[in-house]
Design a protein around this motif. Structure first.
Motif, short mmCIF file in Angstrom:
data_model
loop_
_atom_site.label_atom_id
_atom_site.label_comp_id
_atom_site.label_asym_id
_atom_site.label_seq_id
_atom_site.Cartn_x
_atom_site.Cartn_y
_atom_site.Cartn_z
N SER A 1 10.99 -13.58 9.30
CA SER A 1 10.89 -12.89 8.00
C SER A 1 11.23 -13.80 6.84
CB SER A 1 11.79 -11.65 7.99
OG SER A 1 11.38 -10.72 8.95
N ILE A 2 12.13 -14.77 7.06
CA ILE A 2 12.47 -15.71 5.99
C ILE A 2 11.98 -17.10 6.38
CG2 ILE A 2 14.47 -14.39 5.23
CD1 ILE A 2 16.25 -16.48 6.56
N HIS A 3 11.78 -17.92 5.37
CA HIS A 3 11.27 -19.27 5.59
C HIS A 3 12.37 -20.15 6.19
CE1 HIS A 3 9.52 -23.21 4.75
NE2 HIS A 3 8.37 -22.58 4.63
N PRO A 4 12.05 -20.97 7.20
CA PRO A 4 13.07 -21.85 7.79
C PRO A 4 13.79 -22.72 6.76
CG PRO A 4 11.11 -21.86 9.15
CD PRO A 4 10.77 -21.08 7.91
N GLY A 5 13.07 -23.11 5.70
CA GLY A 5 13.69 -23.93 4.66
C GLY A 5 14.85 -23.23 3.99
N GLN A 6 14.74 -21.92 3.80
CA GLN A 6 15.83 -21.15 3.19
C GLN A 6 17.06 -21.13 4.11
OE1 GLN A 6 13.46 -17.58 2.74
NE2 GLN A 6 13.46 -17.79 0.52
N GLU A 7 16.81 -20.94 5.40
CA GLU A 7 17.91 -20.92 6.36
C GLU A 7 18.59 -22.29 6.45
OE1 GLU A 7 19.92 -21.18 10.30
OE2 GLU A 7 18.16 -22.30 9.63
N HIS A 8 17.80 -23.36 6.47
CA HIS A 8 18.36 -24.71 6.54
C HIS A 8 19.15 -25.04 5.28
CE1 HIS A 8 16.47 -25.52 10.29
NE2 HIS A 8 15.24 -25.58 9.82
N PHE A 9 18.65 -24.63 4.13
CA PHE A 9 19.32 -24.86 2.85
C PHE A 9 20.73 -24.29 2.88
CE2 PHE A 9 20.35 -22.90 -1.32
CZ PHE A 9 20.44 -24.03 -2.10
N ILE A 10 20.86 -23.03 3.30
CA ILE A 10 22.16 -22.37 3.33
C ILE A 10 23.05 -22.95 4.44
CG2 ILE A 10 23.31 -20.20 3.92
CD1 ILE A 10 22.30 -20.33 1.04
N SER A 11 22.48 -23.14 5.63
CA SER A 11 23.28 -23.65 6.76
C SER A 11 23.91 -25.00 6.44
CB SER A 11 22.40 -23.75 8.02
OG SER A 11 21.98 -22.49 8.44
N ASN A 12 23.15 -25.87 5.78
CA ASN A 12 23.69 -27.19 5.46
C ASN A 12 24.80 -27.12 4.41
OD1 ASN A 12 22.20 -28.84 7.22
ND2 ASN A 12 20.41 -28.76 5.90
N LEU A 13 24.68 -26.19 3.46
CA LEU A 13 25.75 -26.03 2.48
C LEU A 13 27.03 -25.52 3.14
CD1 LEU A 13 23.85 -24.47 -0.57
CD2 LEU A 13 24.70 -26.81 -0.34
N VAL A 14 26.88 -24.55 4.04
CA VAL A 14 28.05 -24.02 4.76
C VAL A 14 28.65 -25.10 5.66
CG1 VAL A 14 28.82 -22.33 6.48
CG2 VAL A 14 27.19 -21.65 4.70
N ARG A 15 27.79 -25.86 6.32
CA ARG A 15 28.25 -26.94 7.19
C ARG A 15 29.10 -27.96 6.42
NH1 ARG A 15 26.55 -31.92 9.16
NH2 ARG A 15 26.96 -32.23 11.41
N GLN A 16 28.67 -28.30 5.20
CA GLN A 16 29.43 -29.24 4.37
C GLN A 16 30.82 -28.68 4.06
OE1 GLN A 16 27.05 -30.09 0.89
NE2 GLN A 16 25.26 -30.57 2.13
N LYS A 17 30.89 -27.39 3.74
CA LYS A 17 32.18 -26.76 3.44
C LYS A 17 33.11 -26.81 4.65
CE LYS A 17 31.31 -25.26 -0.76
NZ LYS A 17 32.01 -25.86 -1.93
#
Length: 295
Positions: free
Chosen positions: A143-159
């Motif tokens: 339902s959502i674009h993989p790019g959106q999921e990767h964008f958020i996951s990488n920000l959380v991973r950095q935190k």
């Protein structure tokens, strides 16, 4: 552009599909599109709109008043409201909007404000992880674009990496070996487990994602950990999971194995005696209570 069913909107906004249809007809809030086969769907703009409507409605605004606001007025009201509200659902809705808009600056502000207010651990447990659970289901169903999921996951991973680096091991505690199986790349839960373990004073050996069996065996022989921790989201899958669980139990029979993930929770599996299934990410926090806490 992503596409959403009305059930997707219901899951992300918390507003029942029936209510959304009523609002659509009565207030002309949503304008669904149709596929070539005449199936109704909604786009990113519809999702942002309904999330803003849900936030305002949850905070006392009547739907009749909301429907009269322009998109700019609605967004301004939502920004003011979320900056003074620390309700978990409000923050989660705001994060979903940052994902749709790929707005890193807004994401950073929301997370930093919540960490300052309630601390890193509670921000992860009550805001980030429920948020990731919502979008994770939509990502798996396309339902959502993989790019959106990767964008958020990488920000959380950095935190998470920054937070983990701030935890210094001073000796003592139990020894934990953390890894993801070969082919498994979904690392957020494992990273947070590492943070919780280090914050509780335990020793962590972190191998991370996509760990070959021979590497896992080699590190195990060197460190002889008390516990192994892993998460299985996509790999191994299906009928391979039971064999993998049995293999882990046999190979590391002198250690306890803590395991979680989409391929484990709620599945019809035979759990070996030295394997403990964690239903939710917070379970590892509760499990640590039974161990000797190291200041």
């Amino acid at each position: 552009m992503s596409s959403y069913s009305i059930k997707d909107l219901e899951q992300l906004s918390g507003i029942k599909a029936h209510t959304l249809r009523v609002w659509e007809q009565r207030y002309n809030l949503l304008k669904p599109k149709r596929t070539e086969t005449n199936i109704r769907f909604y786009d990113d703009e519809d999702l942002k709109l309904i999330l803003n409507v849900a936030l305002l409605n949850d905070n006392g605004y009547k739907i009749s008043k909301i429907a009269k606001l322009s998109l700019a007025e609605m967004k301004a009201e939502v920004l003011k409201m979320t900056e003074r509200s620390f309700a978990y659902d409000d923050q989660i809705h705001s994060l979903i909007i940052t994902m749709v808009e790929l707005d890193e600056e807004r994401f950073e502000k929301i997370i930093a404000t919540n960490i300052l207010k309630i601390g890193f651990e509670l921000t992860m447990l009550h805001i980030i992880y429920p948020f990731l659970s919502k979008i994770g289901i939509l990502w798996q169903t396309g339902s959502i674009h993989p790019g959106q999921e990767h964008f958020i996951s990488n920000l959380v991973r950095q935190k998470l990496i920054v937070a983990i680096d701030g935890q210094m091991y001073s000796g003592g505690g139990k020894k934990f070996l953390l890894f993801l199986p070969e082919g498994e790349l979904h690392e957020i839960s494992l990273l947070f487990s590492s943070y919780l373990l280090k914050a509780s004073g335990h020793k962590v050996i972190y191998l991370g994602q996509n760990t070959p069996d021979e590497d896992l065996n080699s590190v195990y022989e060197v460190h002889k950990p008390d516990y192994l921790v892993t998460v299985i989201t996509t790999s191994p899958s299906g009928e391979q999971v039971q064999a993998y669980l049995d293999s882990l139990s046999d190979r590391f029979s002198t250690s306890q194995i803590l395991i979680s993930g989409y391929q484990i929770i709620g599945q019809d599996l035979r759990i070996p005696p030295n394997v403990h299934v964690m239903q939710y990410l917070k379970d590892i926090k509760e499990y640590l209570v039974s161990l000797t806490h190291v200041a």
